[in-house]
Design an enzyme around this catalytic site. Sequence first.
Site, PDB file in Angstrom:
ATOM      1  N   ARG A  90       0.722  -1.353  -0.106  1.00 17.20           N
ATOM      2  CA  ARG A  90      -0.170  -0.343   0.156  1.00 17.20           C
ATOM      3  C   ARG A  90       0.611   1.483  -0.189  1.00 17.20           C
ATOM      4  O   ARG A  90       0.464   2.196  -0.595  1.00 17.20           O
ATOM      5  CB  ARG A  90      -1.129  -0.424   1.649  1.00 17.20           C
ATOM      6  CG  ARG A  90      -2.623  -0.595   1.015  1.00 17.20           C
ATOM      7  CD  ARG A  90      -2.302  -1.407   1.915  1.00 17.20           C
ATOM      8  NE  ARG A  90      -1.912  -2.661   2.455  1.00 17.20           N
ATOM      9  CZ  ARG A  90      -2.035  -3.743   2.377  1.00 17.20           C
ATOM     10  NH1 ARG A  90      -2.703  -4.007   1.907  1.00 17.20           N
ATOM     11  NH2 ARG A  90      -0.761  -4.791   3.114  1.00 17.20           N
ATOM     12  N   THR A  91       1.962   1.329   0.932  1.00 18.99           N
ATOM     13  CA  THR A  91       2.686   2.299   1.069  1.00 18.99           C
ATOM     14  C   THR A  91       3.466   2.952  -0.169  1.00 18.99           C
ATOM     15  O   THR A  91       3.557   4.111  -0.692  1.00 18.99           O
ATOM     16  CB  THR A  91       3.817   3.035   1.995  1.00 18.99           C
ATOM     17  OG1 THR A  91       3.367   2.190   3.028  1.00 18.99           O
ATOM     18  CG2 THR A  91       4.639   3.539   1.966  1.00 18.99           C
ATOM     19  N   LYS A 119      27.016  -4.499  -3.819  1.00 19.36           N
ATOM     20  CA  LYS A 119      28.029  -4.737  -4.104  1.00 19.36           C
ATOM     21  C   LYS A 119      29.432  -3.986  -2.973  1.00 19.36           C
ATOM     22  O   LYS A 119      30.076  -4.312  -3.344  1.00 19.36           O
ATOM     23  CB  LYS A 119      28.717  -4.448  -5.389  1.00 19.36           C
ATOM     24  CG  LYS A 119      27.614  -4.540  -6.686  1.00 19.36           C
ATOM     25  CD  LYS A 119      27.638  -4.053  -7.678  1.00 19.36           C
ATOM     26  CE  LYS A 119      26.855  -4.849  -8.917  1.00 19.36           C
ATOM     27  NZ  LYS A 119      26.827  -3.626  -9.861  1.00 19.36           N
ATOM     28  N   ARG A 140      11.368   3.886   2.251  1.00 22.22           N
ATOM     29  CA  ARG A 140      11.196   2.842   3.576  1.00 22.22           C
ATOM     30  C   ARG A 140      12.701   2.059   3.825  1.00 22.22           C
ATOM     31  O   ARG A 140      13.048   0.956   2.423  1.00 22.22           O
ATOM     32  CB  ARG A 140       9.888   1.737   2.946  1.00 22.22           C
ATOM     33  CG  ARG A 140      10.090   0.594   3.678  1.00 22.22           C
ATOM     34  CD  ARG A 140       8.708   0.212   3.285  1.00 22.22           C
ATOM     35  NE  ARG A 140       7.957   1.042   4.455  1.00 22.22           N
ATOM     36  CZ  ARG A 140       6.695   0.066   4.361  1.00 22.22           C
ATOM     37  NH1 ARG A 140       6.404  -0.098   4.113  1.00 22.22           N
ATOM     38  NH2 ARG A 140       5.646   0.882   5.114  1.00 22.22           N
ATOM     39  N   HIS A 173       6.811   6.260  11.058  1.00 25.06           N
ATOM     40  CA  HIS A 173       6.000   6.048  10.098  1.00 25.06           C
ATOM     41  C   HIS A 173       5.028   7.513   9.184  1.00 25.06           C
ATOM     42  O   HIS A 173       3.953   6.922   9.702  1.00 25.06           O
ATOM     43  CB  HIS A 173       5.136   4.934   9.601  1.00 25.06           C
ATOM     44  CG  HIS A 173       4.280   4.848   8.193  1.00 25.06           C
ATOM     45  ND1 HIS A 173       4.781   4.941   7.178  1.00 25.06           N
ATOM     46  CD2 HIS A 173       4.319   3.379   7.567  1.00 25.06           C
ATOM     47  CE1 HIS A 173       4.667   4.557   6.338  1.00 25.06           C
ATOM     48  NE2 HIS A 173       4.052   3.472   6.203  1.00 25.06           N
TER      49      HIS A 173
END
Length: 360
Positions: A90-91, A119, A140, A173
């Site tokens: 959803r986000t 890497k 996120r 959040h």
Amino acid sequence: MTAHLDNHTVPSWDLFRKFTIEKRIAFFALDRHPVHILYARQFTRTFLDELYILTNKIRLIAKTNHGKSWLSTLLENRRVMLYFAQPSTRTFLSFATACETMGMRFYDVRSLETSSEMKGETFEDTIRTFSSYFDLVILRHATPNYAEHAAIVLNRSRRPIPLINAGSSKDEHPTQALLDIFTLRKSFEKLGGLSRKTVMLVGDLKRGRTVRSLAVLLAQFAPIHIIFCAPKELAIDDEIIAFLKDHNVTCTQTTDFEANLPKTDAVYMTRTQSEYTDAKSLASSSKAYHTAAYTLTQKHLNHLKPNSIIMHPLPRKNEIAREIDNDPRAMYWRQVRNGMWTRCALIAKIFNIEKKILDH
């Protein structure tokens, strides 16, 4: 007037991480450039009021094809990086559609396995690479304080660009809290507003970043009462309780879900945050949480007020029975839709096109 930061005055991460939370928030004040959205505590009541008006205006404009086309011209020369190093449905989609609605071209990295960090590249170099190509980073990550660290890296670079925290470990959040507040205000708009209401937050409150951010924003609508309902193992942090009491919010902590339902105007259910725990502690916390004592079922609906609402940040496990989805008090699918509009409005404020939209 927006204050532009001189990158020579930006502290190093090693110094910044020693700041108190109050000093960190002051450093990232929303009247500075670039605007970074990192904490729920950045938002004032004035900001929330402005965002509420702007979100409603964007929703209204988008009701017509002409309005949708007009919105898509506003930021058509801007590019966005969606760097989601933690799972999201959803986000991610909410931000992607918000960017598209405002005309922005977006690109994404949705796994560290496709990043040069695999890497051995430092994340500082990854973030600075993004600033070379894009006008906004939406981030996120599962690592604590990653969003703050990235914002410091950007501010110390020659091309500082805005950053939005789309979920940072167990910490914050903030944009979920914004859409939750919008949903609450919209739901109670004709019922006296959000102030003086009782909101019950239920479930894994210890590790749930959504409830931490929402509780902080609810303080902007004091006087208000918050009931924290959770097993003792998953109770809300004392630091959040102390913050709320300092801001004229009355709080109750309880393990009795059913007894408190009739008192609530809004019940906010959450899932177990199993991704933040080892197998041994997960077994005990899940046993405590996944019981009828912390699950909203159809039999509970008669205990709720007729004008109360049911919320959930999603995804859910079994904490809300599917049979409840079509009850008029169920607002969690409305939350999903509201998230897109709220994030459209937030992006508009970051790029200073609020007046243009309100004058339309």
